[in-house]
Design an enzyme around this catalytic site. Sequence first.
Site, mmCIF file in Angstrom:
data_model
loop_
_atom_site.group_PDB
_atom_site.id
_atom_site.type_symbol
_atom_site.label_atom_id
_atom_site.label_comp_id
_atom_site.label_asym_id
_atom_site.label_seq_id
_atom_site.Cartn_x
_atom_site.Cartn_y
_atom_site.Cartn_z
ATOM 1 N N ALA A 11 0.873 -1.176 0.000
ATOM 2 C CA ALA A 11 0.000 0.000 0.000
ATOM 3 C C ALA A 11 0.906 1.220 0.000
ATOM 4 O O ALA A 11 2.052 1.149 0.467
ATOM 5 C CB ALA A 11 -0.880 -0.015 1.238
ATOM 6 N N GLY A 21 0.674 -4.925 1.009
ATOM 7 C CA GLY A 21 -0.554 -4.975 0.201
ATOM 8 C C GLY A 21 -0.356 -5.681 -1.134
ATOM 9 O O GLY A 21 -1.317 -6.176 -1.725
ATOM 10 N N GLU A 70 -0.672 -9.246 -0.337
ATOM 11 C CA GLU A 70 -2.098 -9.450 -0.043
ATOM 12 C C GLU A 70 -2.926 -9.475 -1.332
ATOM 13 O O GLU A 70 -3.876 -10.250 -1.457
ATOM 14 C CB GLU A 70 -2.590 -8.349 0.908
ATOM 15 C CG GLU A 70 -1.984 -8.497 2.306
ATOM 16 C CD GLU A 70 -2.255 -7.306 3.205
ATOM 17 O OE1 GLU A 70 -1.894 -6.172 2.828
ATOM 18 O OE2 GLU A 70 -2.830 -7.496 4.290
ATOM 19 N N GLU A 106 5.048 -5.256 7.315
ATOM 20 C CA GLU A 106 4.367 -4.168 8.042
ATOM 21 C C GLU A 106 4.949 -3.917 9.428
ATOM 22 O O GLU A 106 4.977 -2.790 9.908
ATOM 23 C CB GLU A 106 2.863 -4.461 8.150
ATOM 24 C CG GLU A 106 2.085 -4.303 6.854
ATOM 25 C CD GLU A 106 2.089 -5.543 5.973
ATOM 26 O OE1 GLU A 106 2.841 -6.495 6.250
ATOM 27 O OE2 GLU A 106 1.324 -5.542 4.984
HETATM 28 N N1 COA Z 1 4.601 3.102 -0.715
HETATM 29 C C1 COA Z 1 4.982 4.257 -1.272
HETATM 30 N N2 COA Z 1 6.078 4.390 -2.041
HETATM 31 C C2 COA Z 1 6.823 3.301 -2.223
HETATM 32 C C3 COA Z 1 6.510 2.050 -1.662
HETATM 33 C C4 COA Z 1 5.335 1.977 -0.863
HETATM 34 N N3 COA Z 1 4.916 0.839 -0.323
HETATM 35 N N4 COA Z 1 7.459 1.157 -2.006
HETATM 36 C C5 COA Z 1 8.333 1.821 -2.778
HETATM 37 N N5 COA Z 1 7.957 3.110 -2.912
HETATM 38 C C6 COA Z 1 8.621 4.167 -3.656
HETATM 39 C C7 COA Z 1 9.842 4.705 -2.927
HETATM 40 O O1 COA Z 1 9.463 5.669 -1.958
HETATM 41 C C8 COA Z 1 10.621 5.300 -4.063
HETATM 42 O O2 COA Z 1 10.027 6.527 -4.425
HETATM 43 P P1 COA Z 1 10.971 7.813 -4.738
HETATM 44 O O3 COA Z 1 11.818 7.398 -5.903
HETATM 45 O O4 COA Z 1 9.986 8.898 -5.078
HETATM 46 O O5 COA Z 1 11.783 8.056 -3.510
HETATM 47 C C9 COA Z 1 10.355 4.337 -5.217
HETATM 48 O O6 COA Z 1 9.150 3.651 -4.864
HETATM 49 C C10 COA Z 1 11.444 3.312 -5.405
HETATM 50 O O7 COA Z 1 11.641 2.645 -4.170
HETATM 51 P P2 COA Z 1 13.075 2.488 -3.467
HETATM 52 O O8 COA Z 1 12.833 2.269 -2.009
HETATM 53 O O9 COA Z 1 13.942 3.641 -3.818
HETATM 54 O O10 COA Z 1 13.618 1.171 -4.161
HETATM 55 P P3 COA Z 1 14.667 0.134 -3.581
HETATM 56 O O11 COA Z 1 15.052 -0.749 -4.711
HETATM 57 O O12 COA Z 1 15.766 0.831 -2.855
HETATM 58 O O13 COA Z 1 13.854 -0.715 -2.486
HETATM 59 C C11 COA Z 1 11.925 -1.927 -1.658
HETATM 60 C C12 COA Z 1 12.768 -1.532 -2.898
HETATM 61 C C13 COA Z 1 10.681 -2.655 -2.156
HETATM 62 C C14 COA Z 1 12.766 -2.858 -0.763
HETATM 63 C C15 COA Z 1 11.557 -0.662 -0.863
HETATM 64 O O14 COA Z 1 10.978 0.263 -1.770
HETATM 65 C C16 COA Z 1 10.578 -0.897 0.243
HETATM 66 O O15 COA Z 1 10.948 -1.410 1.298
HETATM 67 N N6 COA Z 1 9.292 -0.491 0.036
HETATM 68 C C17 COA Z 1 8.276 -0.563 1.054
HETATM 69 C C18 COA Z 1 7.803 -1.981 1.222
HETATM 70 C C19 COA Z 1 6.783 -2.044 2.333
HETATM 71 O O16 COA Z 1 7.061 -1.819 3.488
HETATM 72 N N7 COA Z 1 5.557 -2.394 1.928
HETATM 73 C C20 COA Z 1 4.486 -2.574 2.859
HETATM 74 C C21 COA Z 1 3.761 -1.309 3.062
HETATM 75 S S1 COA Z 1 2.466 -1.550 4.245
#
Ligand code: COA
Length: 260
Positions: free
Chosen positions: A66, A111, A114, A134
């Site tokens: 999400a 999400g 999910e 989460e």
């Molecule tokens: N919500 C909002 N934005 C998200 C996102 C999320 N769940 N997951 C990734 N993004 C965005 C990042 O903020 C970033 O945006 P920006 O370029 O404007 O800063 C872009 O997507 C790329 O993500 P980034 O984190 O730079 O890529 P990465 O390769 O370094 O890491 C992940 C990839 C998936 C490990 C990391 O993005 C992450 O941990 N995301 C969240 C996962 C999460 O906790 N999901 C559950 C949410 S309840």
Amino acid sequence: MSYKNLETTLSEGIITIEISRETKLNALNGATLDEIKDVIGALSQNSEVKAAIIIGAGTKAFVAGADISEFQKLNKSDAHKFSAHGQAIFSLIENCHKPIIAVVNGFALGGGCELAMACHIRVASEEAKFGQPEVNLGIIPGYGGTQRLTQLVGKGRSLELMMTGDMIDAHQAFQMGLVNHVAKDKLQALAKARTLLQRIMAKAPLAIGGVIACANAVFNQNVDGYHMETAAFANACKTEDFKEGSSAFIEKRKPNFRGT
Ligand code: COA
């Protein structure tokens, strides 16, 4: 069908729904969720659509969760609505009478995991990564993850994944029953999903809807699944497709089902 955050294409009765927010790793913001609700409602009604694939744009993510920026500041009442809204949309997918496959082509986190679990079948590419991270943010899964992950992989594995927030790869997900198939890359995963759907689409559509509903009933404490199975079996027995299927068997030919 035209959407801001989804790309949809219809080919040979299969609608491919691509979650298309690649710069945000296809994170589900409210607008995207609403579009998913809309497209599932539309495909359920559209007789040209027999089945669906949900996939993420690009090669890095299916859906990375999400959209964290949208729920960071929710108060308790809004957070309640936020979770219930997502759950309701994912239930629409799970209860759709047409088969829906998630093609997981990268991160399926929070999400995203999910969403994949709400689909009837999951095909992963080798790049896929699954997790419910989460707890790293101080929250818990809110779009049905605590329930569906436990249904799919069992309580011990589900609790470990949800309590550690660890990511697992496609092969680990396959070993624990979270995904049905692993393919080499996104294209091959898509091809596998299409082949599966073509096989399912050759069966009687009302029978397919019946097995989806009855399998879902196992996890619905308000429904007696055996009772539902008996009713669905009786309904299937009075269809034209059953006459066709049984006649085709006796006449040693392929059945031609019409969904009636
Ligand atoms: N919500 C909002 N934005 C998200 C996102 C999320 N769940 N997951 C990734 N993004 C965005 C990042 O903020 C970033 O945006 P920006 O370029 O404007 O800063 C872009 O997507 C790329 O993500 P980034 O984190 O730079 O890529 P990465 O390769 O370094 O890491 C992940 C990839 C998936 C490990 C990391 O993005 C992450 O941990 N995301 C969240 C996962 C999460 O906790 N999901 C559950 C949410 S309840």
